[in-house]
Design a protein around this motif. Structure first.
Motif, mmCIF file in Angstrom:
data_model
loop_
_atom_site.group_PDB
_atom_site.id
_atom_site.type_symbol
_atom_site.label_atom_id
_atom_site.label_comp_id
_atom_site.label_asym_id
_atom_site.label_seq_id
_atom_site.Cartn_x
_atom_site.Cartn_y
_atom_site.Cartn_z
ATOM 1 N N PHE A 14 0.088 18.045 1.096
ATOM 2 C CA PHE A 14 0.971 19.174 0.785
ATOM 3 C C PHE A 14 0.832 19.581 -0.679
ATOM 4 O O PHE A 14 0.776 20.761 -1.007
ATOM 5 N N GLY A 15 0.804 18.595 -1.547
ATOM 6 C CA GLY A 15 0.663 18.882 -2.973
ATOM 7 C C GLY A 15 -0.661 19.543 -3.294
ATOM 8 O O GLY A 15 -0.720 20.525 -4.053
ATOM 9 N N LEU A 16 -1.747 19.040 -2.723
ATOM 10 C CA LEU A 16 -3.068 19.605 -2.984
ATOM 11 C C LEU A 16 -3.191 21.019 -2.432
ATOM 12 O O LEU A 16 -3.707 21.916 -3.106
ATOM 13 N N VAL A 17 -2.699 21.240 -1.226
ATOM 14 C CA VAL A 17 -2.762 22.579 -0.626
ATOM 15 C C VAL A 17 -1.943 23.570 -1.445
ATOM 16 O O VAL A 17 -2.384 24.691 -1.709
ATOM 17 N N SER A 18 -0.764 23.179 -1.884
ATOM 18 C CA SER A 18 0.052 24.100 -2.678
ATOM 19 C C SER A 18 -0.619 24.406 -4.011
ATOM 20 O O SER A 18 -0.560 25.548 -4.485
ATOM 21 N N LEU A 19 -1.271 23.440 -4.624
ATOM 22 C CA LEU A 19 -1.986 23.687 -5.875
ATOM 23 C C LEU A 19 -3.140 24.659 -5.674
ATOM 24 O O LEU A 19 -3.320 25.603 -6.456
ATOM 25 N N ILE A 20 -3.906 24.474 -4.609
ATOM 26 C CA ILE A 20 -5.032 25.365 -4.328
ATOM 27 C C ILE A 20 -4.541 26.784 -4.038
ATOM 28 O O ILE A 20 -5.078 27.758 -4.572
ATOM 29 N N LEU A 56 7.472 15.243 -2.155
ATOM 30 C CA LEU A 56 8.489 14.190 -2.231
ATOM 31 C C LEU A 56 9.189 13.951 -0.901
ATOM 32 O O LEU A 56 9.631 12.839 -0.624
ATOM 33 N N ALA A 57 9.311 14.986 -0.063
ATOM 34 C CA ALA A 57 10.079 14.884 1.183
ATOM 35 C C ALA A 57 9.336 14.150 2.286
ATOM 36 O O ALA A 57 9.961 13.506 3.129
ATOM 37 N N VAL A 58 8.023 14.233 2.286
ATOM 38 C CA VAL A 58 7.238 13.616 3.362
ATOM 39 C C VAL A 58 6.860 12.196 2.925
ATOM 40 O O VAL A 58 6.160 12.014 1.937
ATOM 41 N N PRO A 59 7.307 11.176 3.650
ATOM 42 C CA PRO A 59 7.103 9.795 3.203
ATOM 43 C C PRO A 59 5.746 9.184 3.553
ATOM 44 O O PRO A 59 5.545 8.013 3.343
ATOM 45 N N SER A 60 4.817 9.947 4.038
ATOM 46 C CA SER A 60 3.537 9.366 4.447
ATOM 47 C C SER A 60 2.419 9.836 3.532
ATOM 48 O O SER A 60 2.640 10.490 2.528
ATOM 49 N N MET A 113 0.823 -1.205 0.000
ATOM 50 C CA MET A 113 0.000 0.000 0.000
ATOM 51 C C MET A 113 0.862 1.262 0.000
ATOM 52 O O MET A 113 0.508 2.255 -0.608
ATOM 53 N N LEU A 114 2.004 1.194 0.688
ATOM 54 C CA LEU A 114 2.887 2.353 0.768
ATOM 55 C C LEU A 114 3.481 2.693 -0.599
ATOM 56 O O LEU A 114 3.668 3.862 -0.920
ATOM 57 N N TRP A 115 3.731 1.662 -1.428
ATOM 58 C CA TRP A 115 4.301 1.938 -2.746
ATOM 59 C C TRP A 115 3.310 2.678 -3.623
ATOM 60 O O TRP A 115 3.704 3.472 -4.480
ATOM 61 N N VAL A 116 1.985 2.477 -3.410
ATOM 62 C CA VAL A 116 0.970 3.200 -4.171
ATOM 63 C C VAL A 116 0.982 4.683 -3.776
ATOM 64 O O VAL A 116 0.939 5.562 -4.640
ATOM 65 N N VAL A 117 1.074 4.946 -2.474
ATOM 66 C CA VAL A 117 1.138 6.322 -1.999
ATOM 67 C C VAL A 117 2.394 7.001 -2.536
ATOM 68 O O VAL A 117 2.342 8.148 -2.980
ATOM 69 N N ASN A 118 3.508 6.290 -2.543
ATOM 70 C CA ASN A 118 4.742 6.864 -3.065
ATOM 71 C C ASN A 118 4.645 7.133 -4.563
ATOM 72 O O ASN A 118 5.125 8.166 -5.037
ATOM 73 N N ALA A 119 4.047 6.241 -5.319
ATOM 74 C CA ALA A 119 3.898 6.435 -6.767
ATOM 75 C C ALA A 119 2.995 7.616 -7.062
ATOM 76 O O ALA A 119 3.295 8.437 -7.950
ATOM 77 N N VAL A 120 1.916 7.745 -6.314
ATOM 78 C CA VAL A 120 1.004 8.870 -6.505
ATOM 79 C C VAL A 120 1.692 10.170 -6.083
ATOM 80 O O VAL A 120 1.543 11.206 -6.739
ATOM 81 N N SER A 121 2.471 10.112 -5.019
ATOM 82 C CA SER A 121 3.210 11.301 -4.572
ATOM 83 C C SER A 121 4.189 11.761 -5.635
ATOM 84 O O SER A 121 4.317 12.963 -5.897
ATOM 85 N N VAL A 122 4.870 10.835 -6.272
ATOM 86 C CA VAL A 122 5.816 11.198 -7.328
ATOM 87 C C VAL A 122 5.064 11.805 -8.512
ATOM 88 O O VAL A 122 5.486 12.816 -9.078
ATOM 89 N N ALA A 123 3.931 11.220 -8.880
ATOM 90 C CA ALA A 123 3.144 11.751 -9.997
ATOM 91 C C ALA A 123 2.639 13.163 -9.684
ATOM 92 O O ALA A 123 2.692 14.052 -10.548
ATOM 93 N N VAL A 124 2.163 13.380 -8.467
ATOM 94 C CA VAL A 124 1.688 14.706 -8.069
ATOM 95 C C VAL A 124 2.846 15.699 -8.064
ATOM 96 O O VAL A 124 2.717 16.832 -8.540
#
Length: 169
Positions: A91-97, A81-85, A1-12
């Motif tokens: 963070f990505g969504l807030v920065s986009l908004i 990318l820096a936050v592993p959870s 499950m963690l690898w999915v979060v990491n993959a989505v984090s990289v894409a974002v």
């Protein structure tokens, strides 16, 4: 499950970096006055698209905010990318908004500045109610659509099309 979060984090993060780069280029070219009037990037509205000068003014005014929004996106991409959870996506969504709000605000200011640019009136208002001096369209036989016998929006861009040679002749 963690690898999915990491993959989505990289894409974002990649999406945020691409948008940050695009907005940085638009901001720099807007500040320098080298952003050409176009339909895809920069501050675009009826007020800004009416002349090159109005487009340039709007984008020079919006340039610092556009650069700021690019910086916000870049920082959001780094935080993503820096936050592993799972918080990395937040963070990505807030920065986009936040960046979209900044772009909206500076674009509105740019549109107001473009509206203050005087109109280069060549006697053509391009709409059916006559010219900019209050004359009715049928009162001015030299109006933009006089060669067609009608007055309608877009007549300035069609000036001379109805006069002269016929396409079927």
């Amino acid at each position: 499950m963690l690898w999915v979060v990491n993959a989505v984090s990289v894409a974002v993060a990649v999406l945020l970096f691409v948008l940050a780069g695009l907005w940085a280029v638009v901001g720099i070219r807007g500040l320098r006055g080298t952003l050409p009037r176009n339909r895809w990037i920069g501050v675009r509205s009826a007020e800004t698209m009416r002349s090159d000068e109005a487009f340039g003014v709007a984008n020079r005014i919006a340039g610092p905010g556009t650069l700021g929004a690019g910086l916000i996106l870049a920082l959001g991409g780094i935080a993503t990318l820096a936050v592993p959870s799972g918080w990395s996506l937040a963070f990505g969504l807030v920065s986009l908004i936040v960046a979209l709000v900044v772009i909206g605000l500076v674009s509105g200011i740019g549109v107001r500045a473009a509206a203050a640019v005087p109109v280069d009136d060549d006697g053509c208002s391009c709409c059916s109610g006559g010219d900019a001096h209050g004359h009715a369209a049928d009162e001015d036989p030299s109006g933009p659509a006089a060669d067609c016998g009608t007055s309608s929006c877009g007549a300035c861009s069609l000036r001379g099309v109805c006069a002269g040679d016929s396409a079927q002749a």
